[in-house]
Scaffold this motif. Structure first.
Motif, PDB file in Angstrom:
ATOM      1  N   SER A  49       0.826  -1.209   0.000  1.00  0.00           N
ATOM      2  CA  SER A  49       0.000   0.000   0.000  1.00  0.00           C
ATOM      3  C   SER A  49       0.861   1.260   0.000  1.00  0.00           C
ATOM      4  O   SER A  49       0.438   2.298  -0.481  1.00  0.00           O
ATOM      5  N   LYS A  80      -9.679  -4.746   5.457  1.00  0.00           N
ATOM      6  CA  LYS A  80     -10.988  -4.111   5.595  1.00  0.00           C
ATOM      7  C   LYS A  80     -11.808  -4.822   6.666  1.00  0.00           C
ATOM      8  O   LYS A  80     -12.361  -4.205   7.587  1.00  0.00           O
TER       9      LYS A  80
ATOM     10  N   GLN B 257      -3.856  10.251   6.130  1.00  0.00           N
ATOM     11  CA  GLN B 257      -4.368   9.327   5.108  1.00  0.00           C
ATOM     12  C   GLN B 257      -5.397   8.371   5.696  1.00  0.00           C
ATOM     13  O   GLN B 257      -5.518   8.267   6.911  1.00  0.00           O
ATOM     14  N   ASN B 258      -6.144   7.727   4.823  1.00  0.00           N
ATOM     15  CA  ASN B 258      -7.051   6.691   5.295  1.00  0.00           C
ATOM     16  C   ASN B 258      -6.286   5.388   5.423  1.00  0.00           C
ATOM     17  O   ASN B 258      -5.317   5.151   4.698  1.00  0.00           O
ATOM     18  N   ASP B 260      -6.980   2.480   4.441  1.00  0.00           N
ATOM     19  CA  ASP B 260      -6.963   1.612   3.257  1.00  0.00           C
ATOM     20  C   ASP B 260      -6.421   2.304   2.007  1.00  0.00           C
ATOM     21  O   ASP B 260      -6.516   1.756   0.911  1.00  0.00           O
ATOM     22  N   GLN B 261      -5.850   3.495   2.177  1.00  0.00           N
ATOM     23  CA  GLN B 261      -5.243   4.168   1.023  1.00  0.00           C
ATOM     24  C   GLN B 261      -4.128   3.297   0.441  1.00  0.00           C
ATOM     25  O   GLN B 261      -3.280   2.811   1.184  1.00  0.00           O
ATOM     26  N   LYS B 266      -8.522   4.984  -5.699  1.00  0.00           N
ATOM     27  CA  LYS B 266      -8.627   6.358  -5.198  1.00  0.00           C
ATOM     28  C   LYS B 266     -10.084   6.790  -5.136  1.00  0.00           C
ATOM     29  O   LYS B 266     -10.834   6.574  -6.078  1.00  0.00           O
ATOM     30  N   LYS B 268     -12.292   5.600  -3.139  1.00  0.00           N
ATOM     31  CA  LYS B 268     -13.122   4.549  -2.530  1.00  0.00           C
ATOM     32  C   LYS B 268     -12.694   4.251  -1.085  1.00  0.00           C
ATOM     33  O   LYS B 268     -13.151   3.283  -0.482  1.00  0.00           O
ATOM     34  N   GLU B 269     -11.799   5.073  -0.526  1.00  0.00           N
ATOM     35  CA  GLU B 269     -11.291   4.788   0.816  1.00  0.00           C
ATOM     36  C   GLU B 269     -12.387   4.922   1.868  1.00  0.00           C
ATOM     37  O   GLU B 269     -13.330   5.684   1.691  1.00  0.00           O
ATOM     38  N   ASN B 270     -12.241   4.187   2.942  1.00  0.00           N
ATOM     39  CA  ASN B 270     -13.160   4.293   4.072  1.00  0.00           C
ATOM     40  C   ASN B 270     -12.800   5.541   4.878  1.00  0.00           C
ATOM     41  O   ASN B 270     -11.720   5.617   5.466  1.00  0.00           O
TER      42      ASN B 270
END
Lengths: 152, 350
Positions: A49, A80, B257-258, B260-261, B266, B268-270
């Motif tokens: 990531s 997630k 940052q998020n 899940d970045q 791009k 769609k991050e939580n």
């Protein structure tokens, strides 16, 4: 004397174990080692990531070799799910491996994911930690054996 | 008779095979377990050099075995309690395969008679500059590689329970008499001390065993793995407050940052899992000089999450993590980082 030694050994036994921290030396320069590491992480079906630099200002601080990075990785669905169901894990997510240059060699290191099992006792989580441990060890072992082959 | 000959031949054959197997096993174990710190060829790194002829000729196998088994608590070198005797012997043979003058050094385990109270002032005069007043060792460990250091090889801790248990009085004495060529550790006979002085110093070093472990050999107590505060503000407000608190703690904001970045496309991050990265570069460089491995928990990271309608601010607990490095010099730094995190978390929810 014997008992004293035995007590000492017991006391020492509780302190530091070799396997809480995984470390490996790759006798390759940093860029090559970094490539090997990233290839191997992807080969094991993980997504990288981010690669974080931690070496800003190291050279001016007197370090001769300043390459120092943290590679963050995980499986998107897994991250997630775990983050949603176990918020307490988030500070430890995603997985990471530190990689830095030491002279002409490169060192990689990571905390053993099994350590997380000691931190978070929920039985639901243990299979994740166990697989991460296995994968992490495989990454370290692969890099070591690739390195050994390159030296031949 | 034939049976006997066969047996004899078998034995003859199996000895070299066994030796070869031990050699491969030793080389493999060394590269797996030791090379990361001591260097692929034993020239040192985070750990001290092991391939020095002066070192190999002056220590006995008992010392090497004991050191591998017990490690040096609080001084980075871990204990390998899970290796069995033949594995440890294989590693020792591997070390012995490096060039050195073979010695039959086998030191008796009896005590040397010396006067520790006479040894103390001598220790303070001749040893403390490198090994520390309490024998706690140099700041940092191993040899200078990429890191700035004030000595080519940092002096090991002598008050360390792992060192004291592994070494006999005679080994310590021999080290003081002959020094270790190729290291800053010189012969103290040549420095003008006589054998009686040296015996007194050995007795003083041995007396460290009786005092309770010095802070340099203790690790922080276990605690909760994470630090958490619940916020009464919205997630967005809390993130802003974390940024302010980070600045107030003199950390430089690196990135927000998020979680899940980089994992999801791009956009769609939580949005409910936010990480605030920051760093005190002066602190970072200090920490890396003490132990280059601490990057594992850097840069500083505060996580803000919304789960249901609860907003939480969280961080890893540096005190809990300091243990895995087996480096007591990091205790103070981890403690400092802990205070910084606690401060930021408290301020963020105020």
């Amino acid at each position: 004397m014997k008992t004293l030694l035995a007590i000492l050994v017991l006391a020492l036994g509780m302190s530091a174990h070799a396997d809480e921290l995984m470390m490996a030396r790759i006798t390759q320069p940093f860029p090559e080692a970094m490539q090997m590491l990233q290839d191997n992480i992807r080969f094991r079906d993980y997504t990288i990531s981010r690669v974080q630099r931690v070496d800003v200002g190291l050279q001016s601080g007197g370090f001769q070799t300043a390459e120092y990075r943290i590679v963050f990785f995980g499986r998107p669905e897994e991250i997630k799910k775990l983050a949603n169901e176990h918020y307490e894990l988030i500070p430890y997510l995603p997985l990471n491996i530190v990689i830095f240059a030491e002279g002409d060699d490169t060192l990689i290191l990571a905390a053993s994911p099994l350590k997380l099992g000691e931190f978070f006792k929920n039985p639901v989580l243990q299979p994740y930690f166990a697989r991460w441990e296995q994968d992490m060890r495989s990454i370290f072992n692969d890099l070591k054996s690739v390195d050994a082959d390159l030296k031949k | 008779m034939t049976k006997l000959i066969v047996l004899y031949l078998l034995l003859l054959n199996s000895i070299p095979v066994l030796a070869a197997e031990t050699a491969t096993l030793g080389a493999r174990l060394y590269s797996e377990q030791c090379a990361a710190c001591h260097g692929a060829d034993g020239h040192g790194g985070v750990g001290v050099p092991l391939a020095l002829p002066s070192f190999l000729s002056s220590v006995d196998d008992d010392y090497l075995r004991g050191t591998i088994r017990l490690g040096r608590p609080g001084r980075v070198m871990p204990g390998f309690s899970k290796l069995n005797n033949s594995e440890i012997d294989a590693i020792v043979s591997h070390l012995r395969s490096w060039p050195h003058k073979p010695s039959s050094a086998k030191y008796p385990h009896t005590r040397i008679r010396g006067n520790a109270s006479l040894g103390k002032p001598l220790f303070e005069k001749y040893c403390a500059a490198c090994h520390g007043v309490h024998g706690e060792g140099g700041h940092g460990t191993g040899v200078t590689m990429s890191r700035p250091r004030n000595a080519p090889i940092l002096a090991p801790a002598l008050n360390n329970p792992g060192f004291l248990a592994a070494s006999s009085d005679y080994l310590i004495k021999s080290t003081l008499m002959h020094g270790r060529a190729g290291t800053p550790m010189t012969s103290f006979l040549q420095q003008g001390l006589n054998e009686r002085d040296i015996n007194d110093i050995v007795a003083y070093v041995r007396s460290f065993e009786a005092s309770s472990p010095h802070p340099s050999a203790t690790l922080l107590e276990s605690e909760s793995p994470i630090l958490v505060q619940v916020s009464t503000y919205t997630l967005e407000q809390t993130v802003e407050k974390v940024k302010v608190a980070v600045g107030a703690a003199n950390l430089r904001l690196i990135r927000v940052q998020n979680l899940d970045q980089g994992f999801v496309p791009k956009g769609k991050e939580n949005p409910n899992q936010v990480i605030v990265y920051s760093c005190d570069f002066g602190f970072l460089n200090e920490a890396l000089k003490v132990d280059p491995r601490v990057g594992l928990f850097l840069p500083c990271r505060i996580t803000v999450t919304k789960h249901g309608d609860k907003v939480r601010v969280m961080a890893v607990n540096p005190k809990r993590l300091s243990r895995i490095f087996n480096n007591a010099e990091l205790n103070a730094l981890c403690d400092q980082m802990y205070q910084v995190y606690v401060g930021i978390l408290e301020e963020a929810v105020l």
